[in-house]
Motif scaffolding. Structure first.
Motif, PDB file in Angstrom:
ATOM      1  N   LEU A  25      12.891 -61.054  32.277  1.00 48.52           N
ATOM      2  CA  LEU A  25      12.574 -61.625  30.962  1.00 48.52           C
ATOM      3  C   LEU A  25      11.076 -61.614  30.686  1.00 48.52           C
ATOM      4  CD1 LEU A  25      15.005 -64.693  30.658  1.00 48.52           C
ATOM      5  CD2 LEU A  25      14.881 -62.700  29.145  1.00 48.52           C
ATOM      6  N   ARG A  26      10.280 -61.892  31.717  1.00 50.25           N
ATOM      7  CA  ARG A  26       8.826 -61.941  31.551  1.00 50.25           C
ATOM      8  C   ARG A  26       8.233 -60.536  31.380  1.00 50.25           C
ATOM      9  NH1 ARG A  26       6.261 -65.472  36.243  1.00 50.25           N
ATOM     10  NH2 ARG A  26       4.416 -64.836  35.064  1.00 50.25           N
ATOM     11  N   LEU A  27       8.817 -59.531  32.057  1.00 51.56           N
ATOM     12  CA  LEU A  27       8.264 -58.178  32.019  1.00 51.56           C
ATOM     13  C   LEU A  27       8.846 -57.306  30.901  1.00 51.56           C
ATOM     14  CD1 LEU A  27       8.237 -57.430  35.855  1.00 51.56           C
ATOM     15  CD2 LEU A  27       6.283 -58.029  34.407  1.00 51.56           C
ATOM     16  N   PHE A  28       9.959 -57.716  30.355  1.00 47.57           N
ATOM     17  CA  PHE A  28      10.629 -56.885  29.344  1.00 47.57           C
ATOM     18  C   PHE A  28       9.735 -56.546  28.147  1.00 47.57           C
ATOM     19  CE2 PHE A  28      13.644 -56.361  25.735  1.00 47.57           C
ATOM     20  CZ  PHE A  28      14.237 -55.187  26.178  1.00 47.57           C
ATOM     21  N   PRO A  29       8.911 -57.466  27.626  1.00 49.44           N
ATOM     22  CA  PRO A  29       8.040 -57.105  26.487  1.00 49.44           C
ATOM     23  C   PRO A  29       7.111 -55.945  26.780  1.00 49.44           C
ATOM     24  CG  PRO A  29       8.106 -59.477  26.786  1.00 49.44           C
ATOM     25  CD  PRO A  29       8.780 -58.883  27.985  1.00 49.44           C
ATOM     26  N   ASN A  30       6.764 -55.737  28.057  1.00 49.71           N
ATOM     27  CA  ASN A  30       5.862 -54.627  28.392  1.00 49.71           C
ATOM     28  C   ASN A  30       6.491 -53.264  28.137  1.00 49.71           C
ATOM     29  OD1 ASN A  30       3.995 -56.534  29.275  1.00 49.71           O
ATOM     30  ND2 ASN A  30       4.714 -56.447  31.398  1.00 49.71           N
ATOM     31  N   SER A  31       7.811 -53.205  28.025  1.00 45.54           N
ATOM     32  CA  SER A  31       8.506 -51.930  27.801  1.00 45.54           C
ATOM     33  C   SER A  31       8.726 -51.649  26.318  1.00 45.54           C
ATOM     34  CB  SER A  31       9.856 -51.928  28.519  1.00 45.54           C
ATOM     35  OG  SER A  31      10.739 -52.879  27.945  1.00 45.54           O
ATOM     36  N   SER A  38       7.445 -55.657  17.588  1.00 46.02           N
ATOM     37  CA  SER A  38       7.300 -56.568  16.441  1.00 46.02           C
ATOM     38  C   SER A  38       8.502 -57.504  16.331  1.00 46.02           C
ATOM     39  CB  SER A  38       7.154 -55.745  15.152  1.00 46.02           C
ATOM     40  OG  SER A  38       6.004 -54.925  15.212  1.00 46.02           O
ATOM     41  N   TRP A  39       9.693 -56.960  16.606  1.00 40.16           N
ATOM     42  CA  TRP A  39      10.883 -57.810  16.591  1.00 40.16           C
ATOM     43  C   TRP A  39      10.807 -58.883  17.675  1.00 40.16           C
ATOM     44  CZ3 TRP A  39      14.153 -57.711  20.925  1.00 40.16           C
ATOM     45  CH2 TRP A  39      15.277 -58.528  20.828  1.00 40.16           C
ATOM     46  N   TYR A  40      10.307 -58.511  18.857  1.00 38.08           N
ATOM     47  CA  TYR A  40      10.284 -59.446  19.989  1.00 38.08           C
ATOM     48  C   TYR A  40       9.357 -60.640  19.704  1.00 38.08           C
ATOM     49  CZ  TYR A  40       9.487 -61.320  24.645  1.00 38.08           C
ATOM     50  OH  TYR A  40       9.377 -62.183  25.729  1.00 38.08           O
ATOM     51  N   MET A  54      19.095 -61.836  26.239  1.00 38.78           N
ATOM     52  CA  MET A  54      18.093 -60.862  25.777  1.00 38.78           C
ATOM     53  C   MET A  54      18.742 -59.503  25.533  1.00 38.78           C
ATOM     54  SD  MET A  54      15.122 -59.990  24.849  1.00 38.78           S
ATOM     55  CE  MET A  54      14.069 -61.369  25.285  1.00 38.78           C
ATOM     56  N   GLU A  55      19.614 -59.087  26.437  1.00 37.29           N
ATOM     57  CA  GLU A  55      20.308 -57.810  26.259  1.00 37.29           C
ATOM     58  C   GLU A  55      21.161 -57.830  25.002  1.00 37.29           C
ATOM     59  OE1 GLU A  55      21.694 -55.361  29.802  1.00 37.29           O
ATOM     60  OE2 GLU A  55      21.807 -57.404  30.617  1.00 37.29           O
ATOM     61  N   ASP A  56      21.891 -58.932  24.785  1.00 41.64           N
ATOM     62  CA  ASP A  56      22.755 -59.022  23.617  1.00 41.64           C
ATOM     63  C   ASP A  56      21.940 -58.974  22.321  1.00 41.64           C
ATOM     64  OD1 ASP A  56      24.903 -59.187  25.295  1.00 41.64           O
ATOM     65  OD2 ASP A  56      25.038 -61.388  25.217  1.00 41.64           O
ATOM     66  N   HIS A  57      20.829 -59.703  22.281  1.00 39.74           N
ATOM     67  CA  HIS A  57      19.972 -59.687  21.088  1.00 39.74           C
ATOM     68  C   HIS A  57      19.377 -58.279  20.847  1.00 39.74           C
ATOM     69  CE1 HIS A  57      20.222 -64.054  21.351  1.00 39.74           C
ATOM     70  NE2 HIS A  57      19.601 -64.136  20.165  1.00 39.74           N
ATOM     71  N   PHE A  58      18.973 -57.652  21.929  1.00 34.47           N
ATOM     72  CA  PHE A  58      18.350 -56.328  21.827  1.00 34.47           C
ATOM     73  C   PHE A  58      19.366 -55.305  21.312  1.00 34.47           C
ATOM     74  CE2 PHE A  58      16.814 -52.290  23.764  1.00 34.47           C
ATOM     75  CZ  PHE A  58      15.593 -52.221  23.121  1.00 34.47           C
ATOM     76  N   HIS A  59      20.579 -55.324  21.854  1.00 31.78           N
ATOM     77  CA  HIS A  59      21.612 -54.389  21.389  1.00 31.78           C
ATOM     78  C   HIS A  59      21.995 -54.669  19.936  1.00 31.78           C
ATOM     79  CE1 HIS A  59      22.179 -52.362  25.136  1.00 31.78           C
ATOM     80  NE2 HIS A  59      22.574 -53.457  25.796  1.00 31.78           N
ATOM     81  N   ALA A  60      22.125 -55.942  19.585  1.00 29.51           N
ATOM     82  CA  ALA A  60      22.519 -56.282  18.222  1.00 29.51           C
ATOM     83  C   ALA A  60      21.485 -55.831  17.199  1.00 29.51           C
ATOM     84  CB  ALA A  60      22.739 -57.792  18.122  1.00 29.51           C
ATOM     85  N   GLN A  61      20.205 -55.815  17.585  1.00 31.00           N
ATOM     86  CA  GLN A  61      19.141 -55.459  16.654  1.00 31.00           C
ATOM     87  C   GLN A  61      18.942 -53.952  16.521  1.00 31.00           C
ATOM     88  OE1 GLN A  61      17.476 -57.444  14.675  1.00 31.00           O
ATOM     89  NE2 GLN A  61      16.092 -55.873  13.854  1.00 31.00           N
ATOM     90  N   PHE A  62      19.034 -53.225  17.633  1.00 32.77           N
ATOM     91  CA  PHE A  62      18.637 -51.811  17.624  1.00 32.77           C
ATOM     92  C   PHE A  62      19.752 -50.835  17.958  1.00 32.77           C
ATOM     93  CE2 PHE A  62      14.725 -54.173  18.599  1.00 32.77           C
ATOM     94  CZ  PHE A  62      13.930 -53.744  17.545  1.00 32.77           C
ATOM     95  N   TYR A  63      20.926 -51.293  18.273  1.00 32.34           N
ATOM     96  CA  TYR A  63      21.981 -50.346  18.632  1.00 32.34           C
ATOM     97  C   TYR A  63      22.442 -49.570  17.398  1.00 32.34           C
ATOM     98  CZ  TYR A  63      26.348 -48.395  20.363  1.00 32.34           C
ATOM     99  OH  TYR A  63      27.354 -47.548  20.728  1.00 32.34           O
TER     100      TYR A  63
END
Length: 250
Positions: A25-31, A38-40, A54-63
């Protein structure tokens, strides 16, 4: 890159830390970059409590669901009119990666060759290529030759008339150019025609024969300079002759 591929790549990149959800969770923004980052930063601080969320939010936004590509779709691909061989094959490769059917490189190359322009297909019909790279190399070279040939054709309007056939001492009349041969031609030709009519001869006073002071022979200075060229008229009055002819014809 899809969202699933991004998360997998992130997990593999950080190796052993991938098992620690807090560290992930702490390192994910670096990717993240661009719109994803901007979404994060717009997420509320307490909106994500675990890596799974975090995975669910990420998939829902960009999948984004990408359409499936079948072998029939690849076989129907054709090179656009103004598209080069290299660009068409690049477009074909992108579509091939979305096709789940496994075929040999030779089969894919045959399909790509079938989508090229007719002149290129005719040139390489029956020829075997090991891969798409070899097809691009050879087809591009031939494409450049076709383009050069087309430029040469478009830069020249061709012959305006047919030259008359040679005659031998009046054995036959000279052959007249047949302009009917050019009626079906698509290009526009400009043809100049001069009509020769009979009539009273014109006398130009400026065409006076040059002679020595005695008036018995042409000037020796011209004859002695070059025996082959004999100037029997005053060349300094060429402009006067030209003006006279212009007024007479007009």
């Amino acid at each position: 890159m899809s969202t699933a591929e991004h998360i997998t790549h992130f997990t593999v990149q950080y190796g052993n830390l991938g098992a620690n959800e807090v560290q992930k969770l702490r390192l994910f923004p670096n990717s993240l970059t661009g719109s994803a980052f901007s979404w994060y930063i717009t997420l509320r601080p307490t909106s994500v409590q675990s890596w799974r969320e975090m995975e669910d939010h990420f998939h829902a936004q960009f999948y984004r669901t990408e359409p499936m590509v079948f072998v029939a779709d690849l076989a129907k691909m054709c090179q656009f009119l103004d598209e080069s061989v290299e660009k068409f094959v690049s477009r074909f490769k992108i579509a091939r990666y979305k096709c789940l059917t496994m075929l040999s490189e030779n089969e894919f190359t045959k399909m790509a060759l079938g989508g090229l322009h007719f002149e290129v297909r005719k040139r390489f019909a029956g020829q075997k290529f090991t891969d798409l790279g070899q097809l691009v190399a050879q087809a591009t070279s031939y494409e450049l030759l076709l383009r050069e040939e087309e430029d040469l054709k478009s830069s020249s309007l061709g012959i305006y008339y047919k030259p008359p056939a040679p005659t031998i001492m009046g054995s036959r009349a000279p052959k007249v150019a047949d302009f009917a041969d050019y009626e079906d031609c698509d290009e526009d030709y400009e043809i100049s025609i001069t009509e020769i009519i009979s009539g009273k001869p014109y006398v130009c006073k400026a065409l006076a024969q040059m002679a020595e002071q005695s008036g018995s022979a042409p000037a020796k200075t011209f004859r002695d300079r070059d025996a082959k060229n004999k100037y029997t008229y005053d060349t300094t009055k060429a402009e006067l002759v030209f003006d006279h002819v212009g007024r007479t014809v007009g």
